[in-house]
Design an enzyme around this catalytic site. Structure first.
Site, PDB file in Angstrom:
ATOM      1  N   TYR A  57      -1.005  -0.688  10.204  1.00  0.00           N
ATOM      2  CA  TYR A  57      -1.138  -1.031   8.774  1.00  0.00           C
ATOM      3  C   TYR A  57       0.112  -0.614   8.002  1.00  0.00           C
ATOM      4  CZ  TYR A  57      -3.481  -1.155   4.165  1.00  0.00           C
ATOM      5  OH  TYR A  57      -3.829  -1.416   2.859  1.00  0.00           O
ATOM      6  N   SER A  79       0.850  -1.199   0.000  1.00  0.00           N
ATOM      7  CA  SER A  79       0.000   0.000   0.000  1.00  0.00           C
ATOM      8  C   SER A  79       0.879   1.240   0.000  1.00  0.00           C
ATOM      9  CB  SER A  79      -0.865   0.015   1.264  1.00  0.00           C
ATOM     10  OG  SER A  79      -1.477   1.273   1.438  1.00  0.00           O
TER      11      SER A  79
HETATM   12  P1  NAP Z   1     -11.386  -5.880   0.825  1.00  0.00           P
HETATM   13  O1  NAP Z   1     -12.384  -5.699  -0.252  1.00  0.00           O
HETATM   14  O2  NAP Z   1     -11.708  -5.456   2.226  1.00  0.00           O
HETATM   15  O3  NAP Z   1     -10.912  -7.411   0.808  1.00  0.00           O
HETATM   16  C1  NAP Z   1     -10.074  -7.920   1.783  1.00  0.00           C
HETATM   17  C2  NAP Z   1      -9.804  -9.361   1.440  1.00  0.00           C
HETATM   18  O4  NAP Z   1      -8.902  -9.907   2.398  1.00  0.00           O
HETATM   19  C3  NAP Z   1     -11.050 -10.228   1.442  1.00  0.00           C
HETATM   20  O5  NAP Z   1     -11.052 -11.017   0.291  1.00  0.00           O
HETATM   21  C4  NAP Z   1     -10.877 -11.090   2.688  1.00  0.00           C
HETATM   22  O6  NAP Z   1     -11.397 -12.407   2.546  1.00  0.00           O
HETATM   23  C5  NAP Z   1      -9.375 -11.170   2.804  1.00  0.00           C
HETATM   24  N1  NAP Z   1      -8.990 -11.448   4.194  1.00  0.00           N
HETATM   25  C6  NAP Z   1      -9.047 -10.607   5.242  1.00  0.00           C
HETATM   26  N2  NAP Z   1      -8.632 -11.221   6.354  1.00  0.00           N
HETATM   27  C7  NAP Z   1      -8.290 -12.499   6.006  1.00  0.00           C
HETATM   28  C8  NAP Z   1      -7.795 -13.618   6.696  1.00  0.00           C
HETATM   29  N3  NAP Z   1      -7.544 -13.588   8.017  1.00  0.00           N
HETATM   30  N4  NAP Z   1      -7.553 -14.751   6.012  1.00  0.00           N
HETATM   31  C9  NAP Z   1      -7.794 -14.806   4.684  1.00  0.00           C
HETATM   32  N5  NAP Z   1      -8.276 -13.781   3.955  1.00  0.00           N
HETATM   33  C10 NAP Z   1      -8.523 -12.630   4.614  1.00  0.00           C
HETATM   34  O7  NAP Z   1     -10.045  -5.081   0.521  1.00  0.00           O
HETATM   35  P2  NAP Z   1      -9.268  -4.703  -0.807  1.00  0.00           P
HETATM   36  O8  NAP Z   1      -9.297  -3.238  -0.904  1.00  0.00           O
HETATM   37  O9  NAP Z   1      -9.673  -5.525  -1.969  1.00  0.00           O
HETATM   38  O10 NAP Z   1      -7.803  -5.087  -0.319  1.00  0.00           O
HETATM   39  C11 NAP Z   1      -6.987  -6.042  -0.951  1.00  0.00           C
HETATM   40  C12 NAP Z   1      -5.544  -5.699  -0.635  1.00  0.00           C
HETATM   41  O11 NAP Z   1      -5.228  -4.407  -1.172  1.00  0.00           O
HETATM   42  C13 NAP Z   1      -5.236  -5.619   0.863  1.00  0.00           C
HETATM   43  O12 NAP Z   1      -3.977  -6.191   1.131  1.00  0.00           O
HETATM   44  C14 NAP Z   1      -5.197  -4.135   1.132  1.00  0.00           C
HETATM   45  O13 NAP Z   1      -4.405  -3.820   2.249  1.00  0.00           O
HETATM   46  C15 NAP Z   1      -4.627  -3.613  -0.164  1.00  0.00           C
HETATM   47  N6  NAP Z   1      -4.879  -2.206  -0.432  1.00  0.00           N
HETATM   48  C16 NAP Z   1      -6.148  -1.750  -0.630  1.00  0.00           C
HETATM   49  C17 NAP Z   1      -6.350  -0.389  -0.883  1.00  0.00           C
HETATM   50  C18 NAP Z   1      -7.706   0.198  -1.125  1.00  0.00           C
HETATM   51  O14 NAP Z   1      -7.818   1.434  -1.181  1.00  0.00           O
HETATM   52  N7  NAP Z   1      -8.753  -0.595  -1.272  1.00  0.00           N
HETATM   53  C19 NAP Z   1      -5.248   0.474  -0.912  1.00  0.00           C
HETATM   54  C20 NAP Z   1      -3.980  -0.042  -0.713  1.00  0.00           C
HETATM   55  C21 NAP Z   1      -3.804  -1.379  -0.472  1.00  0.00           C
HETATM   56  P3  NAP Z   1     -12.893 -12.846   3.040  1.00  0.00           P
HETATM   57  O15 NAP Z   1     -13.823 -11.745   2.647  1.00  0.00           O
HETATM   58  O16 NAP Z   1     -13.131 -14.138   2.338  1.00  0.00           O
HETATM   59  O17 NAP Z   1     -12.788 -13.049   4.531  1.00  0.00           O
END
Ligand code: NAP
Length: 243
Positions: free
Chosen positions: A154, A141
């Site tokens: 984070y 991130s």
């Molecule tokens: P999201 O929609 O909240 O999805 C999070 C995902 O992580 C879900 O598929 C969830 O699986 C999985 N997860 C969470 N805890 C888990 C665990 N203990 N074991 C296995 N799976 C787990 O978030 P997203 O935005 O797509 O994020 C994806 C990645 O991008 C993350 O690493 C996040 O830090 C990074 N990121 C996101 C942003 C943003 O603005 N969205 C920015 C920078 C980085 P389940 O739903 O099946 O539990």
């Protein structure tokens, strides 16, 4: 499926992970659609993959539970052989000012976002080293690059992932395995729920929040032969909020 290269995408039921799974299936991978809590959503992602002519299967484990990762992943790798691609995407945030942060908020975020790197990558990279091929992309991130107030836990976890990527890239390069990170800025997923997206968009030079598909494009590039000479890098996808 045995003839296709195989890719594991963690957290593939929703958000960025779902977009990566769909994109990699279109690019010809047999995709392991990993989930933890979101079983129905993971099934929908798999259905959309197969409906568009791709192939995949579901895989479930808690990325922060070392024993569970081993129980599920090791037998799969023994049966099916090494993965061609690994996308470490699953992640959480639990924001609070450090002075107010609960011990659970610190440990949970480090465990899901950083400890999981070790639990999952270790068995996967062993197979890649033997195969002398493989590509790993970890989703970090902008918070891990610059640090973000209210996100000390984070930011530490995501900066840790960047350090791990750079170190591992050097360990495995001789065996033609590449390891890179993708660092998104604000992307339209559940992770932004509770935040004012219009307000966020105003601080982005490109004037909008990014889409999961835009992150998936960068991941697909780093996993493609076109990126064969790129390793240990952090590709930032943030609309210009950090240069
Ligand atoms: P999201 O929609 O909240 O999805 C999070 C995902 O992580 C879900 O598929 C969830 O699986 C999985 N997860 C969470 N805890 C888990 C665990 N203990 N074991 C296995 N799976 C787990 O978030 P997203 O935005 O797509 O994020 C994806 C990645 O991008 C993350 O690493 C996040 O830090 C990074 N990121 C996101 C942003 C943003 O603005 N969205 C920015 C920078 C980085 P389940 O739903 O099946 O539990």
């Amino acid at each position: 499926m045995e003839t296709k290269p195989k890719a594991l995408v963690t957290g593939a039921a929703r958000g960025i992970g779902a977009a990566c799974a769909q994109r990699l299936a279109r690019d010809g991978y047999h995709v392991l659609v990993h989930y933890h809590q979101s079983k129905a959503a993971a099934q929908q992602v798999l259905e959309s993959v197969t409906a568009s002519g791709g192939s995949g299967e579901l895989m479930r484990f808690d990325v922060s539970d070392e024993a569970e990762v081993e129980q599920v992943l090791n037998p799969w790798l023994e049966t099916h052989g090494p993965l061609s691609a690994l996308v470490l995407n699953a992640g959480i945030r639990a924001d609070a000012l450090l002075a107010m942060m609960l011990s659970e908020e610190w440990h949970k975020v480090i465990s899901v976002n950083l400890d999981s790197f070790f639990y999952i990558t270790k068995p996967v990279v062993k197979g890649m080293l033997l195969a002398r091929a493989g590509k790993i992309v970890a989703i970090t991130s902008v918070s891990g690059v610059t640090g973000m107030p209210g996100q000390v836990n984070y930011s530490a976890s995501k900066a840790g992932v960047i350090g791990a990527v750079k170190a591992l890239a050097q360990e495995v390069a001789k065996r033609k395995v590449t390891v890179n990170a993708v660092a998104p800025g604000f992307i339209e997923t559940d992770m932004l729920s509770g935040l004012d997206q219009n307000q966020l968009a105003q601080i982005v030079p490109l004037g909008r929040i990014g889409t999961p598909a835009e992150v998936a494009s960068a991941v697909a590039f780093l996993l493609s032969p076109a990126a064969a000479y790129i390793t240990g890098q952090v590709l930032e996808i943030n609309g210009g909020i950090h240069l």
